[in-house]
Design a protein around this motif. Structure first.
Motif, PDB file in Angstrom:
ATOM      1  N   ASN A 189      36.135  29.655  44.277  1.00 41.65           N
ATOM      2  CA  ASN A 189      36.442  30.557  43.178  1.00 41.65           C
ATOM      3  C   ASN A 189      35.185  31.326  42.820  1.00 41.65           C
ATOM      4  O   ASN A 189      34.081  30.797  42.863  1.00 41.65           O
ATOM      5  CB  ASN A 189      37.081  29.849  41.980  1.00 41.65           C
ATOM      6  CG  ASN A 189      36.131  28.988  41.214  1.00 41.65           C
ATOM      7  OD1 ASN A 189      35.107  29.449  40.740  1.00 41.65           O
ATOM      8  ND2 ASN A 189      36.452  27.726  41.066  1.00 41.65           N
ATOM      9  N   ILE A 190      35.399  32.594  42.527  1.00 44.03           N
ATOM     10  CA  ILE A 190      34.294  33.490  42.199  1.00 44.03           C
ATOM     11  C   ILE A 190      34.545  34.071  40.818  1.00 44.03           C
ATOM     12  O   ILE A 190      35.582  34.702  40.588  1.00 44.03           O
ATOM     13  CB  ILE A 190      34.166  34.640  43.218  1.00 44.03           C
ATOM     14  CG1 ILE A 190      33.966  34.093  44.631  1.00 44.03           C
ATOM     15  CG2 ILE A 190      33.011  35.568  42.820  1.00 44.03           C
ATOM     16  CD1 ILE A 190      33.967  35.165  45.706  1.00 44.03           C
ATOM     17  N   SER A 191      33.616  33.837  39.921  1.00 44.57           N
ATOM     18  CA  SER A 191      33.675  34.459  38.604  1.00 44.57           C
ATOM     19  C   SER A 191      32.873  35.750  38.665  1.00 44.57           C
ATOM     20  O   SER A 191      31.751  35.766  39.177  1.00 44.57           O
ATOM     21  CB  SER A 191      33.076  33.541  37.541  1.00 44.57           C
ATOM     22  OG  SER A 191      33.854  32.379  37.437  1.00 44.57           O
ATOM     23  N   LEU A 192      33.461  36.807  38.148  1.00 44.79           N
ATOM     24  CA  LEU A 192      32.829  38.129  38.121  1.00 44.79           C
ATOM     25  C   LEU A 192      32.737  38.534  36.659  1.00 44.79           C
ATOM     26  O   LEU A 192      33.751  38.604  35.968  1.00 44.79           O
ATOM     27  CB  LEU A 192      33.698  39.097  38.921  1.00 44.79           C
ATOM     28  CG  LEU A 192      33.185  40.483  39.206  1.00 44.79           C
ATOM     29  CD1 LEU A 192      31.896  40.429  40.018  1.00 44.79           C
ATOM     30  CD2 LEU A 192      34.244  41.274  39.948  1.00 44.79           C
ATOM     31  N   ILE A 193      31.517  38.759  36.160  1.00 41.12           N
ATOM     32  CA  ILE A 193      31.289  39.004  34.741  1.00 41.12           C
ATOM     33  C   ILE A 193      30.571  40.336  34.571  1.00 41.12           C
ATOM     34  O   ILE A 193      29.503  40.557  35.150  1.00 41.12           O
ATOM     35  CB  ILE A 193      30.439  37.882  34.108  1.00 41.12           C
ATOM     36  CG1 ILE A 193      31.065  36.505  34.382  1.00 41.12           C
ATOM     37  CG2 ILE A 193      30.276  38.097  32.611  1.00 41.12           C
ATOM     38  CD1 ILE A 193      30.358  35.703  35.421  1.00 41.12           C
ATOM     39  N   ALA A 204      28.070  44.190  37.309  1.00 39.09           N
ATOM     40  CA  ALA A 204      28.528  42.821  37.080  1.00 39.09           C
ATOM     41  C   ALA A 204      27.640  41.814  37.798  1.00 39.09           C
ATOM     42  O   ALA A 204      26.913  42.159  38.729  1.00 39.09           O
ATOM     43  CB  ALA A 204      29.966  42.669  37.561  1.00 39.09           C
ATOM     44  N   HIS A 205      27.736  40.571  37.352  1.00 44.84           N
ATOM     45  CA  HIS A 205      27.099  39.460  38.062  1.00 44.84           C
ATOM     46  C   HIS A 205      28.178  38.430  38.364  1.00 44.84           C
ATOM     47  O   HIS A 205      29.319  38.561  37.913  1.00 44.84           O
ATOM     48  CB  HIS A 205      25.931  38.868  37.252  1.00 44.84           C
ATOM     49  CG  HIS A 205      26.310  38.305  35.929  1.00 44.84           C
ATOM     50  ND1 HIS A 205      26.490  36.966  35.719  1.00 44.84           N
ATOM     51  CD2 HIS A 205      26.544  38.906  34.731  1.00 44.84           C
ATOM     52  CE1 HIS A 205      26.802  36.750  34.453  1.00 44.84           C
ATOM     53  NE2 HIS A 205      26.848  37.923  33.825  1.00 44.84           N
ATOM     54  N   SER A 206      27.849  37.404  39.138  1.00 45.54           N
ATOM     55  CA  SER A 206      28.883  36.475  39.576  1.00 45.54           C
ATOM     56  C   SER A 206      28.349  35.062  39.779  1.00 45.54           C
ATOM     57  O   SER A 206      27.137  34.854  39.874  1.00 45.54           O
ATOM     58  CB  SER A 206      29.517  36.984  40.872  1.00 45.54           C
ATOM     59  OG  SER A 206      28.538  37.020  41.890  1.00 45.54           O
ATOM     60  N   ARG A 207      29.280  34.138  39.853  1.00 45.75           N
ATOM     61  CA  ARG A 207      29.009  32.731  40.150  1.00 45.75           C
ATOM     62  C   ARG A 207      30.123  32.245  41.064  1.00 45.75           C
ATOM     63  O   ARG A 207      31.237  32.757  41.026  1.00 45.75           O
ATOM     64  CB  ARG A 207      29.023  31.881  38.878  1.00 45.75           C
ATOM     65  CG  ARG A 207      27.983  32.210  37.861  1.00 45.75           C
ATOM     66  CD  ARG A 207      26.649  31.634  38.168  1.00 45.75           C
ATOM     67  NE  ARG A 207      26.775  30.182  38.240  1.00 45.75           N
ATOM     68  CZ  ARG A 207      25.790  29.377  38.547  1.00 45.75           C
ATOM     69  NH1 ARG A 207      24.615  29.858  38.827  1.00 45.75           N
ATOM     70  NH2 ARG A 207      25.968  28.082  38.603  1.00 45.75           N
ATOM     71  N   THR A 208      29.818  31.243  41.859  1.00 50.36           N
ATOM     72  CA  THR A 208      30.808  30.702  42.781  1.00 50.36           C
ATOM     73  C   THR A 208      30.937  29.204  42.596  1.00 50.36           C
ATOM     74  O   THR A 208      29.944  28.521  42.340  1.00 50.36           O
ATOM     75  CB  THR A 208      30.389  30.972  44.246  1.00 50.36           C
ATOM     76  OG1 THR A 208      30.136  32.349  44.407  1.00 50.36           O
ATOM     77  CG2 THR A 208      31.457  30.542  45.218  1.00 50.36           C
ATOM     78  N   VAL A 228      40.395  33.197  42.700  1.00 48.74           N
ATOM     79  CA  VAL A 228      40.583  31.945  43.424  1.00 48.74           C
ATOM     80  C   VAL A 228      40.963  32.303  44.850  1.00 48.74           C
ATOM     81  O   VAL A 228      41.982  32.964  45.084  1.00 48.74           O
ATOM     82  CB  VAL A 228      41.665  31.072  42.752  1.00 48.74           C
ATOM     83  CG1 VAL A 228      41.897  29.802  43.560  1.00 48.74           C
ATOM     84  CG2 VAL A 228      41.252  30.739  41.320  1.00 48.74           C
ATOM     85  N   LEU A 229      40.120  31.899  45.788  1.00 51.52           N
ATOM     86  CA  LEU A 229      40.299  32.223  47.201  1.00 51.52           C
ATOM     87  C   LEU A 229      40.773  30.967  47.923  1.00 51.52           C
ATOM     88  O   LEU A 229      39.996  30.025  48.134  1.00 51.52           O
ATOM     89  CB  LEU A 229      38.986  32.703  47.807  1.00 51.52           C
ATOM     90  CG  LEU A 229      38.459  34.084  47.419  1.00 51.52           C
ATOM     91  CD1 LEU A 229      38.166  34.212  45.933  1.00 51.52           C
ATOM     92  CD2 LEU A 229      37.202  34.402  48.197  1.00 51.52           C
ATOM     93  N   GLY A 235      44.040  32.325  53.023  1.00 49.42           N
ATOM     94  CA  GLY A 235      45.151  32.145  52.090  1.00 49.42           C
ATOM     95  C   GLY A 235      45.205  33.240  51.042  1.00 49.42           C
ATOM     96  O   GLY A 235      44.564  34.283  51.162  1.00 49.42           O
ATOM     97  N   GLU A 236      45.962  32.953  50.007  1.00 48.76           N
ATOM     98  CA  GLU A 236      46.171  33.890  48.912  1.00 48.76           C
ATOM     99  C   GLU A 236      44.913  34.004  48.036  1.00 48.76           C
ATOM    100  O   GLU A 236      44.168  33.040  47.868  1.00 48.76           O
ATOM    101  CB  GLU A 236      47.333  33.376  48.052  1.00 48.76           C
ATOM    102  CG  GLU A 236      47.676  34.214  46.869  1.00 48.76           C
ATOM    103  CD  GLU A 236      48.789  33.602  46.012  1.00 48.76           C
ATOM    104  OE1 GLU A 236      49.391  34.370  45.252  1.00 48.76           O
ATOM    105  OE2 GLU A 236      49.032  32.384  46.089  1.00 48.76           O
ATOM    106  N   VAL A 237      44.695  35.185  47.483  1.00 47.38           N
ATOM    107  CA  VAL A 237      43.654  35.408  46.478  1.00 47.38           C
ATOM    108  C   VAL A 237      44.366  35.681  45.155  1.00 47.38           C
ATOM    109  O   VAL A 237      45.224  36.557  45.072  1.00 47.38           O
ATOM    110  CB  VAL A 237      42.742  36.596  46.846  1.00 47.38           C
ATOM    111  CG1 VAL A 237      41.786  36.914  45.704  1.00 47.38           C
ATOM    112  CG2 VAL A 237      41.970  36.296  48.127  1.00 47.38           C
ATOM    113  N   VAL A 238      44.009  34.895  44.136  1.00 42.85           N
ATOM    114  CA  VAL A 238      44.609  35.042  42.814  1.00 42.85           C
ATOM    115  C   VAL A 238      43.508  35.455  41.838  1.00 42.85           C
ATOM    116  O   VAL A 238      42.412  34.898  41.865  1.00 42.85           O
ATOM    117  CB  VAL A 238      45.245  33.715  42.336  1.00 42.85           C
ATOM    118  CG1 VAL A 238      45.856  33.872  40.946  1.00 42.85           C
ATOM    119  CG2 VAL A 238      46.284  33.230  43.334  1.00 42.85           C
TER     120      VAL A 238
END
Length: 102
Positions: free
Chosen positions: A19-23, A7-11, A68-69, A52-55
């Protein structure tokens, strides 16, 4: 194997939220990541950073997840003395997570 192998990611950031997108590179790996990269595991991975919460939001048609961190940026960009106040390096850090290679 490292998560970066499949996977790759963006923040992104807004205030004290990162927020971190994982693709996934290949759709065949989507289910593996869905099972292994849970909100609890991501929060544990970033222990000491995320207070906090991670969703996790699932986007199966895109082969992606958005994490979402909350309370992750020391109060936000304008309040933080962190060298990476925007949290841009968090996506690279997440890709270092070990997952099962089966």
């Amino acid at each position: 194997m490292k998560l970066r192998q499949v996977a790759h990611s963006r923040t992104g950031d807004k205030g004290n939220i990162s927020n971190i997108s994982l693709i996934v590179y290949h759709m065949k790996d989507y289910e593996k990541i869905r099972k292994e990269v849970t909100p609890e595991k991501v929060k544990s991975w970033f222990s000491g950073i995320v207070e906090g919460e991670v969703v996790r939001y699932e986007l199966p048609t895109l082969g992606a997840f958005n994490f979402v961190l909350n309370k992750a940026l020391c109060g936000g960009v304008t309040r933080s003395l962190s060298l990476d106040a925007h949290g841009k390096s968090l996506s690279s850090a997440l890709l270092e997570m070990e997952i099962d290679d089966e």
